[in-house]
Design a protein around this motif. Structure first.
Motif, PDB file in Angstrom:
ATOM      1  N   PRO A  12       0.965  -1.386  -0.107  1.00 32.13           N
ATOM      2  CA  PRO A  12       0.274  -0.335  -0.148  1.00 32.13           C
ATOM      3  C   PRO A  12       0.962   1.134   0.322  1.00 32.13           C
ATOM      4  CG  PRO A  12       0.536  -0.467   1.859  1.00 32.13           C
ATOM      5  CD  PRO A  12       0.896  -1.923   1.206  1.00 32.13           C
ATOM      6  N   THR A  14       0.318   6.009   0.529  1.00 34.34           N
ATOM      7  CA  THR A  14      -0.543   6.959   1.688  1.00 34.34           C
ATOM      8  C   THR A  14      -1.616   7.504  -0.069  1.00 34.34           C
ATOM      9  OG1 THR A  14       1.103   8.820   0.549  1.00 34.34           O
ATOM     10  CG2 THR A  14       1.415   7.860   2.734  1.00 34.34           C
ATOM     11  N   LEU A  15      -2.782   8.255   0.944  1.00 37.48           N
ATOM     12  CA  LEU A  15      -3.580   8.487  -0.341  1.00 37.48           C
ATOM     13  C   LEU A  15      -3.623  10.022  -0.224  1.00 37.48           C
ATOM     14  CD1 LEU A  15      -6.233   6.697   2.122  1.00 37.48           C
ATOM     15  CD2 LEU A  15      -5.805   6.146   0.008  1.00 37.48           C
ATOM     16  N   SER A  93       0.896  -0.238  -5.298  1.00 41.02           N
ATOM     17  CA  SER A  93      -0.958   0.814  -5.613  1.00 41.02           C
ATOM     18  C   SER A  93       0.443   2.265  -6.009  1.00 41.02           C
ATOM     19  CB  SER A  93      -1.187   0.915  -4.785  1.00 41.02           C
ATOM     20  OG  SER A  93      -2.879   1.670  -4.975  1.00 41.02           O
ATOM     21  N   ALA A  95      -2.315   4.755  -5.302  1.00 38.75           N
ATOM     22  CA  ALA A  95      -2.490   4.865  -3.810  1.00 38.75           C
ATOM     23  C   ALA A  95      -3.563   4.068  -3.568  1.00 38.75           C
ATOM     24  CB  ALA A  95      -3.570   6.468  -3.737  1.00 38.75           C
ATOM     25  N   GLY A  96      -3.428   4.310  -2.022  1.00 46.83           N
ATOM     26  CA  GLY A  96      -4.245   3.434  -0.909  1.00 46.83           C
ATOM     27  C   GLY A  96      -3.728   1.453  -1.033  1.00 46.83           C
ATOM     28  N   VAL A  97      -5.090   0.734  -1.322  1.00 43.65           N
ATOM     29  CA  VAL A  97      -3.951  -0.428  -1.494  1.00 43.65           C
ATOM     30  C   VAL A  97      -4.003  -0.666  -2.740  1.00 43.65           C
ATOM     31  CG1 VAL A  97      -4.243  -0.254   1.349  1.00 43.65           C
ATOM     32  CG2 VAL A  97      -6.524  -1.440  -0.941  1.00 43.65           C
ATOM     33  N   ASP A 102      -8.516  -0.596  -8.005  1.00 44.37           N
ATOM     34  CA  ASP A 102      -6.795  -0.748  -8.044  1.00 44.37           C
ATOM     35  C   ASP A 102      -6.018  -1.387 -10.001  1.00 44.37           C
ATOM     36  OD1 ASP A 102      -4.169   0.185  -7.989  1.00 44.37           O
ATOM     37  OD2 ASP A 102      -4.331  -1.724  -7.863  1.00 44.37           O
ATOM     38  N   PRO A 124      -3.556   1.398   3.903  1.00 41.97           N
ATOM     39  CA  PRO A 124      -5.040   2.989   4.080  1.00 41.97           C
ATOM     40  C   PRO A 124      -5.976   2.758   2.625  1.00 41.97           C
ATOM     41  CG  PRO A 124      -3.224   3.594   3.529  1.00 41.97           C
ATOM     42  CD  PRO A 124      -2.385   2.895   3.718  1.00 41.97           C
ATOM     43  N   SER A 125      -6.630   1.719   3.027  1.00 40.20           N
ATOM     44  CA  SER A 125      -7.958   1.832   2.041  1.00 40.20           C
ATOM     45  C   SER A 125      -9.025   3.385   1.976  1.00 40.20           C
ATOM     46  CB  SER A 125      -9.123   0.998   2.399  1.00 40.20           C
ATOM     47  OG  SER A 125      -9.910   0.960   1.207  1.00 40.20           O
ATOM     48  N   SER A 126      -9.241   3.986   1.204  1.00 39.05           N
ATOM     49  CA  SER A 126      -9.859   5.288   1.488  1.00 39.05           C
ATOM     50  C   SER A 126     -11.590   4.611   1.329  1.00 39.05           C
ATOM     51  CB  SER A 126      -9.658   6.186  -0.109  1.00 39.05           C
ATOM     52  OG  SER A 126      -9.900   5.763  -0.823  1.00 39.05           O
ATOM     53  N   THR A 205      -7.461  10.853   5.422  1.00 37.50           N
ATOM     54  CA  THR A 205      -6.210  10.902   6.013  1.00 37.50           C
ATOM     55  C   THR A 205      -5.534  12.200   6.060  1.00 37.50           C
ATOM     56  OG1 THR A 205      -4.319   9.570   4.477  1.00 37.50           O
ATOM     57  CG2 THR A 205      -5.988   8.263   5.938  1.00 37.50           C
TER      58      THR A 205
END
Length: 238
Positions: A12, A14-15, A93, A95-97, A102, A124-126, A205
């Motif tokens: 993963p 960051t968002l 990814s 962004a995220g996971v 994705d 983090p998963s949004s 986040t």
């Protein structure tokens, strides 16, 4: 599953533009430091993230395979060949996971076909974070991706999701291209029934994070600025 194979690690990110270790566990940093092969959506942003989380890692030692909408599918099927030689690889990814909203899902599917062990790492998963913060039914929810671009088709889809939510007591999650968020919110306000509930989770986040759940009749009095901000929308109708 051959124990001599390398593993596929789902890594993963960051968002948004915040410090990686604020939202990612140390285990992600350690794994990145150990890997030299990565499958990425964008090489420039992937290298920047790797440098940010593991600054002492040698950039010239990295081998990055590109996975985007232009990638040759025959070539993509060779990306995991290094695993068959006993070398582990990371799926990173943007962004995220990986593999949730994705393109990485096709790589995970390929790994299972080839008998390569898939190891997801925590991050983090949004979608999940928005669902956690919504106050809606966390026992039954669905992610619907993007709704139609056409206004008339989108409104039909919104009404369908509202009906589905009521019939199944199921929270309906979807996303929009950030520059169309404002139009989406306007269509939600004009299409959903006054007592339907809507959660808007924006910039999750980040310092500018905004998460709010209201009935549509109350959203009509609220006008959050969602322009070009990554946003999750969740509908729930009781």
């Amino acid at each position: 599953m051959d124990s001599k194979n390398g593993n596929l690690y789902l890594i993963p990110t960051t968002l948004g533009d915040n410090e990686p270790l604020e939202v990612l566990p140390l285990s992600v940093k350690k794994r990145i430091e150990e890997l030299d092969f990565f499958i990425v959506e964008n090489e420039k942003s992937a290298r920047r993230f790797i440098k940010q989380i593991a600054p002492r890692k040698s950039q010239p030692s990295l081998t990055l395979f590109k996975l985007d909408k232009y990638a040759d599918q025959l070539e993509v099927r060779t990306y995991l060949d290094v695993c068959l030689q006993g070398i582990s690889i990371g799926l990173l990814s943007e962004a995220g996971v990986p593999a949730i909203a994705d393109p990485g899902a096709e790589i995970v599917k390929l790994a299972h076909e080839k008998g390569i062990k898939v190891i997801p790492l925590v991050g983090p998963s949004s979608i999940v974070l928005a669902m956690m913060a919504s106050g809606f039914n966390g026992q039954n929810f669905a992610f619907n991706g993007y709704l139609p671009i056409s206004t008339s088709e989108r409104k039909v889809a919104i009404k369908y999701l509202e009906r589905l939510s009521k019939e199944k007591n199921q929270s309906q999650i979807f996303i929009e291209t950030p520059y169309r968020n404002e139009k989406m919110l306007a269509d939600l306000k004009s299409t959903l029934t006054p007592t339907a509930k809507l959660c808007i989770a924006c910039d999750i986040t980040l310092q500018t994070e905004y998460i709010r759940t209201l009935e549509i009749k109350d959203w009509k009095k609220e006008h959050p600025n969602l322009h070009k901000r990554p946003t999750i929308f969740i509908i729930h109708k009781e």
